[in-house]
Write a protein that holds these residues in place. Structure first.
Motif, PDB file in Angstrom:
ATOM      1  N   LEU A  95       3.332   9.163  14.928  1.00 29.24           N
ATOM      2  CA  LEU A  95       4.654   9.244  15.545  1.00 29.24           C
ATOM      3  C   LEU A  95       4.685  10.235  16.710  1.00 29.24           C
ATOM      4  N   LEU A 150       4.420   1.627   8.123  1.00 28.54           N
ATOM      5  CA  LEU A 150       5.008   2.792   7.461  1.00 28.54           C
ATOM      6  C   LEU A 150       5.950   2.364   6.339  1.00 28.54           C
ATOM      7  N   TRP A 151       6.854   1.439   6.619  1.00 20.60           N
ATOM      8  CA  TRP A 151       7.807   1.014   5.606  1.00 20.60           C
ATOM      9  C   TRP A 151       7.122   0.215   4.500  1.00 20.60           C
ATOM     10  N   ALA A 199       4.089   0.228  18.433  1.00 23.59           N
ATOM     11  CA  ALA A 199       5.134   0.988  17.747  1.00 23.59           C
ATOM     12  C   ALA A 199       5.796   0.140  16.660  1.00 23.59           C
ATOM     13  N   LEU A 200       6.037  -1.147  16.941  1.00 28.64           N
ATOM     14  CA  LEU A 200       6.633  -2.027  15.941  1.00 28.64           C
ATOM     15  C   LEU A 200       5.700  -2.226  14.745  1.00 28.64           C
ATOM     16  N   LEU A 230       3.425  -0.137  13.782  1.00 21.36           N
ATOM     17  CA  LEU A 230       3.387   1.144  13.071  1.00 21.36           C
ATOM     18  C   LEU A 230       4.593   1.277  12.152  1.00 21.36           C
ATOM     19  N   MET A 231       5.777   0.927  12.629  1.00 22.95           N
ATOM     20  CA  MET A 231       6.977   1.011  11.802  1.00 22.95           C
ATOM     21  C   MET A 231       6.862   0.080  10.588  1.00 22.95           C
ATOM     22  N   ALA A 232       6.353  -1.142  10.819  1.00 27.38           N
ATOM     23  CA  ALA A 232       6.196  -2.080   9.708  1.00 27.38           C
ATOM     24  C   ALA A 232       5.199  -1.547   8.681  1.00 27.38           C
ATOM     25  N   TYR A 247       5.383   2.682   2.309  1.00 29.79           N
ATOM     26  CA  TYR A 247       6.379   3.447   1.553  1.00 29.79           C
ATOM     27  C   TYR A 247       6.859   2.664   0.333  1.00 29.79           C
TER      28      TYR A 247
END
Length: 322
Positions: free
Chosen positions: A245, A19-20, A12-13, A15-17, A23
């Motif tokens: 997500l 994604l940002w 999950a961490l 994935l967040m990294a 972006y």
């Protein structure tokens, strides 16, 4: 915390990294609504567009090639005929025609099919100083080498030699135009790359390559490939990561239900946004990834729902609260 939960949290961490990071990369690559540089989707070959042929009344053929995000290519353009050429070939009675002779796109395969492009009737401008004639080409789709189903890694090739000609009885007479320009105005998601010889255009490692294959194309020939921009591939990756997500929520929730519906809606919206609605059941490679995500989310949701139902039944039998 169990090992499985730790692995899931680490994923999950990451994935967040991702994604940002994706972006901010796309945000940085945006230039006034364009992906990358302003003219990265434009190219030309043949006679330079800045030539003085357009205002000197010389014979000139201008071709314009465009495409859309789905990889469908269109050809349009215009032709200018000088008074001398008009009178020499009596173009008032003889219809001016255009054929696109395809260039060899693979070793050992000689292309034989030629595309015919219809030219609208010539209109003479007798009041001008050069008394030239002008006509537009009827816009038509063109066939390119490439597969749209490889999205977003689809690449296309198009090589041709345009020849203007007339028919006199059973005789075909080719007209020699010295000024031929092709302008490529691709979709914002593509980058056109001109190829200068047969080896570059075919782009195959083959023992059939001869020394003459390295000979540059003539000024009347044009070959190019079209590739997806790196920034567009990042956009596709960003959207695919967003699909993960609901999948993570499925693993974290004890009774996932709404997440499966959210996955279906998000995949449907992303699919239509990227490649459009399903046409005659033509499946892209990316569709199999979409299907795998739907099956995985549905499978995990169903297994957890079955386990939750079993716990309820056991709790009901034992008389304890669940």
């Amino acid at each position: 915390m169990s090992v499985g939960k730790k692995i899931l949290g680490l994923f999950a961490l990451l994935l967040m990294a991702a994604l940002w990071g994706s972006y901010f990369y796309v945000f940085k690559e945006n230039r006034n609504g364009q992906l990358g540089e302003t003219f990265s989707s434009y190219a030309w070959c043949g006679t330079p567009p800045a030539s003085d042929a357009s205002d000197s009344g010389k014979d000139r053929l201008s071709l314009h090639i465009t495409n859309n995000v789905h990889g469908e290519f269109m050809l349009s353009g215009a032709v200018i005929v000088s008074e001398r050429t008009f009178d020499r070939y009596d173009l008032g009675r003889n219809e001016l025609r255009l054929r696109m002779e395809p260039m060899q796109w693979s070793y050992g395969i000689a292309p034989i099919l030629m595309e015919q492009v219809k030219i609208k009737p010539l209109s003479r401008n007798l009041s001008s100083t050069n008394k030239s004639a002008y006509a537009e080409l009827e816009s038509r789709p063109i066939g390119v080498q490439g597969r749209s189903t490889d999205f977003p890694f689809d690449t296309y090739r198009y090589g041709y030699k345009p020849v203007l000609y007339i028919l006199k009885g059973n005789e075909r007479i080719d007209l020699k135009f010295r000024h031929i320009t092709t302008g490529m105005e691709m979709s914002n998601t593509f980058t056109p790359i001109q190829k200068y010889n047969r080896v570059e255009y075919i782009n195959e490692k083959n023992s059939l390559i001869r020394e003459e294959d390295y000979k540059p194309y003539s000024a009347y020939e044009c070959a190019f490939s079209v590739e997806r921009k790196g920034s567009f591939k990042v956009i596709v990756l960003l959207l695919l990561l967003v699909m993960c997500l609901p999948l993570l929520h499925v693993f974290y929730r004890d009774e996932p239900g709404i997440d499966f519906l959210a996955t279906l809606v998000s995949i449907g919206a992303i699919r239509v946004f990227l490649v459009g609605p399903l046409n005659d059941f033509q499946l892209y490679t990316i569709d199999f990834l979409f299907a795998a995500v739907i099956i995985l989310v549905g499978t995990v949701s169903l297994i957890k729902a079955m386990r939750a139902n079993s716990r309820r039944e056991l709790a009901a039998k034992s008389g304890s609260s669940w």
